[in-house]
Design an enzyme around this catalytic site. Structure first.
Site, PDB file in Angstrom:
ATOM      1  N   CYS A 228       0.778  -1.236   0.000  1.00 59.71           N
ATOM      2  CA  CYS A 228       0.000   0.000   0.000  1.00 59.71           C
ATOM      3  C   CYS A 228       0.819   1.303   0.000  1.00 59.71           C
ATOM      4  O   CYS A 228       1.269   1.723  -1.054  1.00 59.71           O
ATOM      5  CB  CYS A 228      -1.008  -0.035   1.138  1.00 59.71           C
TER       6      CYS A 228
ATOM      7  N   HIS B 286      -3.434  -5.773   2.502  1.00 57.88           N
ATOM      8  CA  HIS B 286      -2.960  -5.903   3.880  1.00 57.88           C
ATOM      9  C   HIS B 286      -3.443  -7.243   4.420  1.00 57.88           C
ATOM     10  O   HIS B 286      -4.100  -8.002   3.723  1.00 57.88           O
ATOM     11  CB  HIS B 286      -3.577  -4.806   4.763  1.00 57.88           C
TER      12      HIS B 286
HETATM   13  N1  GLN Z   1      -2.113   6.870   2.359  1.00 59.08           N
HETATM   14  C1  GLN Z   1      -2.294   6.029   1.221  1.00 59.08           C
HETATM   15  C2  GLN Z   1      -3.700   6.062   0.668  1.00 59.08           C
HETATM   16  O1  GLN Z   1      -4.621   6.379   1.373  1.00 59.08           O
HETATM   17  C3  GLN Z   1      -1.899   4.620   1.574  1.00 59.08           C
HETATM   18  C4  GLN Z   1      -2.834   3.943   2.541  1.00 59.08           C
HETATM   19  C5  GLN Z   1      -2.357   2.612   3.051  1.00 59.08           C
HETATM   20  O2  GLN Z   1      -1.159   2.347   3.106  1.00 59.08           O
HETATM   21  N2  GLN Z   1      -3.280   1.771   3.499  1.00 59.08           N
HETATM   22  O3  GLN Z   1      -3.911   5.787  -0.489  1.00 59.08           O
END
Ligand code: GLN
Length: 252
Positions: free
Chosen positions: A97, A194
């Site tokens: 992510c 995740h």
């Molecule tokens: N901040 C990034 C987004 O919202 C990554 C989020 C994350 O790592 N879950 O797209």
């Protein structure tokens, strides 16, 4: 005979760790040990000694909020040449992510902040108005069905020649339209999933370990260290199968 050692390095574990992404290191560690390797886990946080990277046989990075991504940005540019040369040298990497986004060319947040990435993956990400949240299933040629959980506002667009990790069966994927998910280059894998993702996707975990032992020791197969570890792995696989079945039955 002394056991062969694998060094597993976590990239920015202090800032980039949501939904238990740091757990991926524990899973790699446990499985590598069951395959008879000794493991050493190292952390690389901003301005740490670069040794934690250059000694790594496998590098893992997690997700993070926009603020966490902003916080590591300056240091990420500092270590960019090192990361790129390790990736070119086929060091296996798994980026989830927030770090996945920063392994592309850039991530522009919803507030209009442009965060430069390292450009390993040919892709760009732009923060959108809605959060893309839910249970996801991805069909990957190399890894079968990947199961995980996504939560991002970023919309990622891959370049024409950038390979994805797989096709979305359930979920939003890279661009929010449920088409493709993740990216792969050299032995580096990026994904929005995740979980920690490796807890439910042992094929991906073993692929990363395999790439590491192939590169370091010239091995071409992973085999359980002995009968006890063989039984342990089989037991683990039964638990994982059950977890996959439950996770897959959940609505998006
Ligand atoms: N901040 C990034 C987004 O919202 C990554 C989020 C994350 O790592 N879950 O797209």
């Amino acid at each position: 005979m002394a056991k062969q050692q694998l060094v597993i390095t976590q990239l920015y574990p202090s800032q980039m760790n949501i939904y238990g992404d740091n757990g991926n290191a524990q899973i790699i560690r446990r499985r590598a040990e069951l395959y008879g390797y000794q493991t050493k886990t190292m952390a690389y946080n901003s301005y740490d000694d670069i040794d934690a990277l250059t000694q790594a046989d496998l590098i893992l990075g997690g997700g993070g909020q926009d603020s966490g991504q902003r916080a590591i940005l300056k240091d990420l540019q500092r270590i960019r040449p090192t990361l790129l040369s390790l990736a070119e040298g086929k060091v296996p990497m798994l980026m989830i992510c927030g770090l996945y986004q920063l392994f592309g060319h850039y991530f522009t947040t919803r507030d209009g902040d442009k965060l430069d990435g390292i450009g390993l993956f040919d892709m760009v990400t732009v923060g959108g108005d809605r959060r893309l949240i839910g249970n996801a299933v991805v069909d990957s040629e190399e890894f079968g069905e990947l199961i995980g959980y996504e939560n991002h506002s970023g919309i990622t667009t891959l370049g024409d020649n950038q390979a994805s990790l797989g096709q979305v069966i359930q979920g939003y994927g890279n661009d929010g339209h449920g088409v493709d998910e993740g990216a792969v280059r050299y032995a580096a894998v990026g994904t929005y999933l995740h979980g920690p993702v490796l807890s439910k996707n042992p094929r991906l975990a073993d692929w990363l370990i395999m790439r590491a032992v192939e590169r370091k020791f010239g091995k071409t197969k992973l085999t359980p260290a002995d009968e006890t570890t063989r039984a342990e792995l089989a037991k683990l696989d039964r638990f994982i199968d059950r977890a996959r079945t439950v996770a897959k039955s959940r609505p998006q």
